[in-house]
Design a protein around this motif. Structure first.
Motif, PDB file in Angstrom:
ATOM      1  N   GLU A 159      57.182  45.887  29.530  1.00  0.00           N
ATOM      2  CA  GLU A 159      57.351  46.362  30.904  1.00  0.00           C
ATOM      3  C   GLU A 159      56.282  47.373  31.313  1.00  0.00           C
ATOM      4  N   ARG A 160      55.677  48.028  30.322  1.00  0.00           N
ATOM      5  CA  ARG A 160      54.662  49.050  30.637  1.00  0.00           C
ATOM      6  C   ARG A 160      53.268  48.618  30.181  1.00  0.00           C
ATOM      7  N   THR A 161      53.109  47.369  29.802  1.00  0.00           N
ATOM      8  CA  THR A 161      51.847  46.922  29.195  1.00  0.00           C
ATOM      9  C   THR A 161      51.142  45.896  30.084  1.00  0.00           C
ATOM     10  N   LEU A 162      49.857  46.119  30.272  1.00  0.00           N
ATOM     11  CA  LEU A 162      49.004  45.196  31.027  1.00  0.00           C
ATOM     12  C   LEU A 162      47.868  44.765  30.102  1.00  0.00           C
ATOM     13  N   GLY A 163      47.687  43.448  29.951  1.00  0.00           N
ATOM     14  CA  GLY A 163      46.636  42.937  29.071  1.00  0.00           C
ATOM     15  C   GLY A 163      45.338  42.687  29.820  1.00  0.00           C
ATOM     16  N   ILE A 164      44.211  43.091  29.213  1.00  0.00           N
ATOM     17  CA  ILE A 164      42.890  42.848  29.801  1.00  0.00           C
ATOM     18  C   ILE A 164      42.072  42.038  28.792  1.00  0.00           C
ATOM     19  N   LEU A 165      41.697  40.833  29.176  1.00  0.00           N
ATOM     20  CA  LEU A 165      40.866  39.999  28.314  1.00  0.00           C
ATOM     21  C   LEU A 165      39.401  40.222  28.669  1.00  0.00           C
ATOM     22  N   THR A 166      38.583  40.422  27.630  1.00  0.00           N
ATOM     23  CA  THR A 166      37.149  40.682  27.824  1.00  0.00           C
ATOM     24  C   THR A 166      36.329  39.605  27.102  1.00  0.00           C
ATOM     25  N   LYS A 167      35.023  39.600  27.362  1.00  0.00           N
ATOM     26  CA  LYS A 167      34.052  38.714  26.703  1.00  0.00           C
ATOM     27  C   LYS A 167      34.395  37.215  26.856  1.00  0.00           C
TER      28      LYS A 167
ATOM     29  N   LYS B 278      33.892  26.685  22.726  1.00  0.00           N
ATOM     30  CA  LYS B 278      34.209  25.514  23.551  1.00  0.00           C
ATOM     31  C   LYS B 278      35.454  24.827  23.021  1.00  0.00           C
ATOM     32  N   GLY B 279      36.322  24.470  23.944  1.00  0.00           N
ATOM     33  CA  GLY B 279      37.559  23.815  23.558  1.00  0.00           C
ATOM     34  C   GLY B 279      38.745  24.770  23.509  1.00  0.00           C
ATOM     35  N   THR B 280      38.468  26.082  23.585  1.00  0.00           N
ATOM     36  CA  THR B 280      39.571  27.057  23.539  1.00  0.00           C
ATOM     37  C   THR B 280      39.801  27.719  24.886  1.00  0.00           C
ATOM     38  N   GLU B 281      39.077  27.256  25.897  1.00  0.00           N
ATOM     39  CA  GLU B 281      39.185  27.888  27.221  1.00  0.00           C
ATOM     40  C   GLU B 281      40.606  27.809  27.784  1.00  0.00           C
ATOM     41  N   GLU B 282      41.273  26.680  27.559  1.00  0.00           N
ATOM     42  CA  GLU B 282      42.621  26.505  28.117  1.00  0.00           C
ATOM     43  C   GLU B 282      43.613  27.503  27.494  1.00  0.00           C
ATOM     44  N   THR B 283      43.340  27.843  26.244  1.00  0.00           N
ATOM     45  CA  THR B 283      44.199  28.852  25.589  1.00  0.00           C
ATOM     46  C   THR B 283      44.078  30.184  26.307  1.00  0.00           C
ATOM     47  N   VAL B 284      42.819  30.523  26.679  1.00  0.00           N
ATOM     48  CA  VAL B 284      42.583  31.775  27.401  1.00  0.00           C
ATOM     49  C   VAL B 284      43.314  31.739  28.740  1.00  0.00           C
ATOM     50  N   VAL B 285      43.235  30.619  29.426  1.00  0.00           N
ATOM     51  CA  VAL B 285      43.924  30.474  30.720  1.00  0.00           C
ATOM     52  C   VAL B 285      45.435  30.641  30.526  1.00  0.00           C
TER      53      VAL B 285
END
Length: 630
Positions: free
Chosen positions: A204-212, A218-225
């Motif tokens: 409830e108090r945590t916000l995730g920030i994905l970097t880089k 290649k092939g793992t982009e959908e996982t990031v999405v």
């Protein structure tokens, strides 16, 4: 920050953030937790790049631990496009920064000053305030990156030290945890997210920030999405994704404004991440909007509880301050009056202590109940000695002829034998009496010392002076009491009491001993002696019983005299006289005007404690005032 957001939050954002920043500047965070956004991440997670992109200034970079102290990054958006201004504060130091290029070095110097040159860490805050048209209205707290392995020069437990520091901040319910995670690692295994989940299991108090995102295989982009869509590790506040300057861009000195344009193009044109851009979940400007909204909402939601906490803490502080008092005055006249009040209250309590009355400075403090126990023990000792003497005499009655009888005829009682036995018995009580006297004297000394410590708490020289006077007077009175008691035992060696008194005691014992006489007669008859032998033993036994009656009678009289004598000596010399003399000598202290300032010199810890409480009271009152105005 977009124009629409600026318009929407023009009257709301800055006042909210300014309020919390003002409270933090007051130092209220020493007393209670304030709403904040804490930025955490593993080493090399891109945390510094995110903060640089948000603030527009270069922060310390390098290998190993770079952030060694919590950094409060206060960003203030200015309407004037030509304005850039920064200020750094830490400990008692404050400095203006005119050139953005100087920020990194100033932070490094601050960290070296606080945590020492090298790789040590500290939980002391460094505050960096940046005012510019290119920054959002936002305040973040940057925490050291999580280290797993100690490098050269670092303590072996550096990882644990960092985790303790981070946990201390992110565990507070008032903190939003901004967890920075690179896209090219397994998010479920990152230490930063694990720590956030431990203190905020529901997210409830945590916000995730994905970097880089440019380093994703290649092939793992959908996982990031999927992660950004909150489908892998669920967080109530969700995720954002950003692309900041890479190492090469930093080395090539690509400006932040150019990096922002490149970031926008990257997401807009990316085959997988463009949808995230369209959804408003990508880029630094969108992150700034999200963080500002979250912080303002968090502040508004926290204000009622914050106001309640301030009132509670203020009441506790004022109650504690009242216990410590206002401290001694600084002017000579005020000091004299203060000392007189202190000593008067103390001497008043001395008298009450010695007479068993209620005290002013100490509650439920009755020495008389303890003294009465000691006096009762002394009476029990006298009785016990008497009983042992009687028993021994009875056991040895048959040997009387050999041990005690002189030239007197059968049936006569030798007075010298009576006198010798009485004196011997009384003499055995002398040393126990002295021991009991010293025992009661020690109790009185301890209670007086307790009273002095309670009355003069915080004034070590005054306590020491009172203690020395008490010790000297107590020793003098104890010596006098011991001499008087020993004289009393010498007096008791003179065998005397009024005839009427002795006659009454003897008569009472004779009445009690009627049954004993019958028993003795029965014993003698059971021996089946001849008439002449029976008569001889009967007369002899009767003489012994008569002697016993006289001994018991006189010992009972002595018993009563000695039982009262010791308590009376204690009450007169060690209570009444000691109290009178101590009163007199304590009041003499006021006359020595040259020594008053030294006597009223406070214990440094007490003085510091009061000063800290006064400062806390002041900042809490100011904080309350800010909240009322808000």
């Amino acid at each position: 920050m977009s124009v629409s957001l600026s318009e929407q939050y023009e009257e709301k954002v800055r006042p909210c953030i300014d309020l919390i920043d003002s409270l933090r500047a007051l130092g209220v965070e020493k007393d209670l937790a304030l709403p904040a956004i804490a930025v955490i991440g593993d080493q090399s997670s891109g945390k510094s790049s995110v903060l640089e992109a948000l603030s527009g200034v270069t922060l310390p970079r390098g290998s190993g631990i770079v952030t060694r102290c919590p950094l409060e990054l206060k960003m203030k958006r200015s309407e004037d496009e030509d304005v850039w201004h920064a200020k750094i504060r830490y400990q008692n130091h404050e400095a203006e920064i005119k050139d953005p290029a100087d920020v990194e070095q100033m932070i490094r110097e601050a960290q070296n000053e606080i945590a020492g040159v090298g790789v040590g860490i500290s939980d002391e805050l460094i505050s960096l305030e940046v005012t510019s048209s290119d920054v959002p209205d936002l305040t973040l707290i940057d925490l050291p990156g999580i280290a797993r392995v100690a490098v050269k020069g670092q303590p072996e437990n550096i990882g644990e030290q960092i985790k303790r520091l981070i946990s201390k901040v992110i565990a507070r319910q008032e903190t939003i945890n901004l967890v920075v995670v690179p896209c090219n690692v397994d998010i479920a295994t990152t230490e930063a997210l694990k720590m956030a989940q431990e203190v905020d299991p529901k997210g409830e108090r945590t916000l995730g920030i994905l970097t880089k995102p440019d380093l994703v295989d290649k092939g793992t982009e959908e996982t990031v999405v999927s992660i950004v869509h909150n489908e892998i590790v669920n967080l109530t506040k969700g995720y954002m994704i950003v692309r900041c300057r890479g190492q090469k861009e930093i080395k090539d000195r690509v400006p932040l404004s150019e990096a922002t344009d490149k970031e926008k193009d990257f997401f807009r044109d990316h085959p997988h991440f463009s949808m995230l851009y369209e959804e408003g979940k990508a880029t630094i400007p969108k992150l700034a909007e999200k963080l500002t909204q979250e912080l303002v909402h968090h502040i508004e939601r926290s204000l009622p509880r914050l106001e309640e906490q301030i009132e509670k803490k203020l009441a506790e502080t004022q109650a504690e301050l009242e216990r410590y008092g206002s401290g001694p005055p600084t002017d000579p006249e005020g000091q004299i009056a203060f000392l007189i009040d202190k000593i008067t209250a103390f001497t008043h309590d001395i008298v009450n202590l010695m007479t068993g009355e209620e005290l002013r400075n100490v509650q439920h403090f009755n020495m008389f109940s303890e003294l009465r126990c000691y006096f009762a023990q002394w009476k029990d000792q006298i009785d016990s000695f008497g009983q042992k003497f009687n028993q021994r005499f009875e056991d040895e009655a048959g040997d009387y002829e050999m041990k005690y009888r002189g030239r007197e005829l059968l049936g006569f009682i030798n007075y010298k034998t009576f006198e010798m036995m009485v004196k011997g018995q009384i003499k055995q009580l002398e040393e126990p009496a002295i021991k009991m006297l010293k025992k009661t004297s020690e109790l009185i000394r301890k209670r007086l010392l307790q009273l002095a410590q309670n009355s003069f708490g915080g004034f070590p020289d005054l306590i020491k002076t009172a203690k020395n006077k008490m010790e000297n007077i107590k020793q003098l009175k104890e010596t006098e009491a011991e001499a008087t008691l020993r004289t009393q035992f010498k007096v008791e060696m003179i065998i005397y009491t009024q005839d009427s008194i002795y006659s009454n005691y003897l008569s009472n014992i004779k009445n009690k001993d009627d049954q004993e006489s019958l028993r003795a007669s029965a014993v003698l008859q059971s021996k089946q002696l001849s008439s002449s032998s029976w008569l001889k033993y009967y007369d002899n036994e009767a003489s012994l019983w008569e002697l016993m009656r006289h001994l018991k009678s006189y010992y009972d009289i002595v018993n009563k005299r000695l039982a009262d004598q010791l308590p009376q000596l204690v009450m007169y010399l060690l209570l009444q006289e000691l109290a009178t003399q101590l009163q007199r000598e304590m009041l003499h202290l006021v006359q020595d005007k040259n020594n008053i300032e030294q006597l009223l010199k406070e214990d440094r810890d007490i003085e510091n404690k009061r000063t800290n409480l006064e400062r806390r009271e002041k900042r809490l009152k100011e904080a309350r005032s800010y909240l009322f105005k808000f």
